[in-house]
Design a protein around this motif. Structure first.
Motif, PDB file in Angstrom:
ATOM      1  N   SER A  61       0.843  -1.185   0.000  1.00 14.44           N
ATOM      2  CA  SER A  61       0.000   0.000   0.000  1.00 14.44           C
ATOM      3  C   SER A  61       0.884   1.243   0.000  1.00 14.44           C
ATOM      4  O   SER A  61       1.708   1.436   0.891  1.00 14.44           O
ATOM      5  N   SER A  62       0.731   2.079  -1.020  1.00 17.49           N
ATOM      6  CA  SER A  62       1.562   3.285  -1.108  1.00 17.49           C
ATOM      7  C   SER A  62       1.262   4.214   0.052  1.00 17.49           C
ATOM      8  O   SER A  62       0.106   4.390   0.443  1.00 17.49           O
ATOM      9  N   ARG A  63       2.292   4.834   0.603  1.00 17.97           N
ATOM     10  CA  ARG A  63       2.147   5.687   1.775  1.00 17.97           C
ATOM     11  C   ARG A  63       1.787   7.117   1.357  1.00 17.97           C
ATOM     12  O   ARG A  63       2.604   8.019   1.371  1.00 17.97           O
ATOM     13  N   THR A  64       0.534   7.307   0.956  1.00 17.00           N
ATOM     14  CA  THR A  64       0.028   8.608   0.550  1.00 17.00           C
ATOM     15  C   THR A  64      -1.276   8.874   1.289  1.00 17.00           C
ATOM     16  O   THR A  64      -1.712   8.087   2.109  1.00 17.00           O
ATOM     17  N   ASN A  65      -1.897  10.034   0.977  1.00 10.94           N
ATOM     18  CA  ASN A  65      -3.184  10.332   1.596  1.00 10.94           C
ATOM     19  C   ASN A  65      -4.278   9.386   1.114  1.00 10.94           C
ATOM     20  O   ASN A  65      -5.316   9.253   1.747  1.00 10.94           O
ATOM     21  N   LEU A  66      -4.035   8.748  -0.038  1.00  5.39           N
ATOM     22  CA  LEU A  66      -5.003   7.809  -0.587  1.00  5.39           C
ATOM     23  C   LEU A  66      -4.288   6.510  -0.949  1.00  5.39           C
ATOM     24  O   LEU A  66      -3.984   6.252  -2.110  1.00  5.39           O
ATOM     25  N   PRO A  67      -3.998   5.673   0.058  1.00  3.74           N
ATOM     26  CA  PRO A  67      -3.260   4.432  -0.184  1.00  3.74           C
ATOM     27  C   PRO A  67      -4.002   3.515  -1.147  1.00  3.74           C
ATOM     28  O   PRO A  67      -5.224   3.438  -1.125  1.00  3.74           O
ATOM     29  N   LYS A  68      -3.255   2.827  -1.988  1.00  3.04           N
ATOM     30  CA  LYS A  68      -3.869   1.860  -2.898  1.00  3.04           C
ATOM     31  C   LYS A  68      -2.850   0.799  -3.279  1.00  3.04           C
ATOM     32  O   LYS A  68      -1.644   0.973  -3.104  1.00  3.04           O
ATOM     33  N   VAL A  69      -3.374  -0.307  -3.815  1.00  4.08           N
ATOM     34  CA  VAL A  69      -2.505  -1.394  -4.250  1.00  4.08           C
ATOM     35  C   VAL A  69      -2.765  -1.646  -5.739  1.00  4.08           C
ATOM     36  O   VAL A  69      -3.827  -1.320  -6.262  1.00  4.08           O
ATOM     37  N   ASN A  70      -1.762  -2.208  -6.415  1.00  4.10           N
ATOM     38  CA  ASN A  70      -1.912  -2.451  -7.844  1.00  4.10           C
ATOM     39  C   ASN A  70      -2.108  -3.935  -8.144  1.00  4.10           C
ATOM     40  O   ASN A  70      -2.042  -4.794  -7.268  1.00  4.10           O
ATOM     41  N   ARG A  71      -2.331  -4.215  -9.424  1.00  4.93           N
ATOM     42  CA  ARG A  71      -2.595  -5.594  -9.849  1.00  4.93           C
ATOM     43  C   ARG A  71      -1.411  -6.506  -9.552  1.00  4.93           C
ATOM     44  O   ARG A  71      -1.589  -7.667  -9.185  1.00  4.93           O
ATOM     45  N   LYS A  72      -0.210  -5.979  -9.725  1.00  2.82           N
ATOM     46  CA  LYS A  72       0.991  -6.786  -9.516  1.00  2.82           C
ATOM     47  C   LYS A  72       1.053  -7.309  -8.081  1.00  2.82           C
ATOM     48  O   LYS A  72       1.428  -8.468  -7.843  1.00  2.82           O
ATOM     49  N   ALA A  73       0.699  -6.440  -7.138  1.00  6.13           N
ATOM     50  CA  ALA A  73       0.737  -6.842  -5.720  1.00  6.13           C
ATOM     51  C   ALA A  73      -0.262  -7.961  -5.451  1.00  6.13           C
ATOM     52  O   ALA A  73       0.061  -8.945  -4.778  1.00  6.13           O
ATOM     53  N   ILE A  74      -1.473  -7.821  -5.980  1.00  7.52           N
ATOM     54  CA  ILE A  74      -2.488  -8.859  -5.764  1.00  7.52           C
ATOM     55  C   ILE A  74      -2.067 -10.156  -6.447  1.00  7.52           C
ATOM     56  O   ILE A  74      -2.196 -11.245  -5.878  1.00  7.52           O
TER      57      ILE A  74
END
Length: 285
Positions: free
Chosen positions: A222-235
């Motif tokens: 999860s990127s450490r920003t105000n709006l954390p998100k994950v990408n397809r590669k991580a899943i």
């Protein structure tokens, strides 16, 4: 802020609780005004009708009974959610430890991240549109959604079916994993995930993706920003023990049975909340 009745009018504390929790008040008025904060200044100028103590006690008794049953229904829903989690561990063990020695599989071996996007808003105008705000955290319950047309969709959306799982890639710590039972479009802030039916049951996978095991894994990316998100590669990099399909299917049947019970309880809860609102309106305007 404590409310202490003074003067010749007597107001029972429980009655005052329901009175002031039922609406917002404006200074110098006995009408509710949205957006007005209830504080000492506004309280000093509030005009209310004070019924007799007997009437107050009757109102309190009725609202207390309904509130108690509402709390009971909410507790029942929570316990059923816990029951599903307990049954999962009973049947499959802790996936992180894998005490039953199930073979460990790559995500791509048992599921597909199915990003089939469309901008054909006319074709899908009457289809449900699932934004990530429509997915309840933890439980995955879908609520408050509207159609593509009603939401005025203007950007690309992913197509999903009752065979998909909808996983919110935004703020993964909220653990939003939904199991739709209809066709529709979902926000590009989510991924439709399609389990391979010959290897993985989607109910089993959804519960696994709501587990601490998956959450602990995915939060690393999860990127450490105000709006954390994950990408397809991580899943796609996720690996987990995969029990036999027959056992997964048995678990899914248990979840469906539990969901039917939950639906009955939710219907009762909705009726009770509607009744309480109606009574609050009747008693306090």
């Amino acid at each position: 802020m404590a409310f202490i009745p003074t003067g010749k009018y007597q107001i029972l504390p429980e009655y005052a609780y329901y009175l002031f929790s039922g609406k917002n008040w404006s200074a110098g008025s006995n009408k509710a005004v949205m957006g007005i904060t209830l504080n000492k200044a506004t309280l000093q100028n509030v005009e209310i009708t004070v019924p007799s103590l007997d009437v107050q006690r009757s109102v309190i008794e009725k609202l207390d009974k309904i509130s108690e049953v509402i709390a009971l229904r909410e507790e029942q829903l929570s316990k059923l959610d816990e029951l599903v989690k307990a049954r999962f561990v009973e049947m499959f063990g802790d996936l992180k430890i894998n005490p039953m020695g199930w073979p460990v599989e790559e995500f791509s071996d048992f599921a597909i991240i199915d990003c089939n996007m469309t901008t054909d808003y006319e074709k899908y105008a009457d289809y449900p549109h699932i934004g990530i705000d429509s997915i309840e955290k933890g439980t995955g319950e879908l609520k408050g959604y509207r159609t593509v047309k009603e939401d005025g969709v203007i950007s690309g959306k992913y197509i999903f079916t009752p065979q998909h799982i909808i996983y919110s890639k935004i703020r993964p710590n909220l653990n939003k994993v939904a199991l739709p039972n209809f066709d529709g479009l979902c926000s590009a802030d989510a991924y439709p995930i399609l389990p391979k039916q010959d290897k993985c049951n989607r109910v089993f996978l959804a519960i696994a993706m709501r587990s601490e095991f998956f959450l602990e894994y995915i939060l690393q990316f999860s990127s450490r920003t105000n709006l954390p998100k994950v990408n397809r590669k991580a899943i796609a990099g996720f690996r987990m023990p995969l029990p036999p399909l027959a056992l997964q299917t048995q678990f899914a049947a248990f979840v469906r049975s539990t969901d039917q019970t939950k639906s009955t309880i939710r219907a009762s809860l909705d009726e009770l909340e509607t009744l309480k609102k109606s009574l609050m309106q009747q008693y306090f305007g």
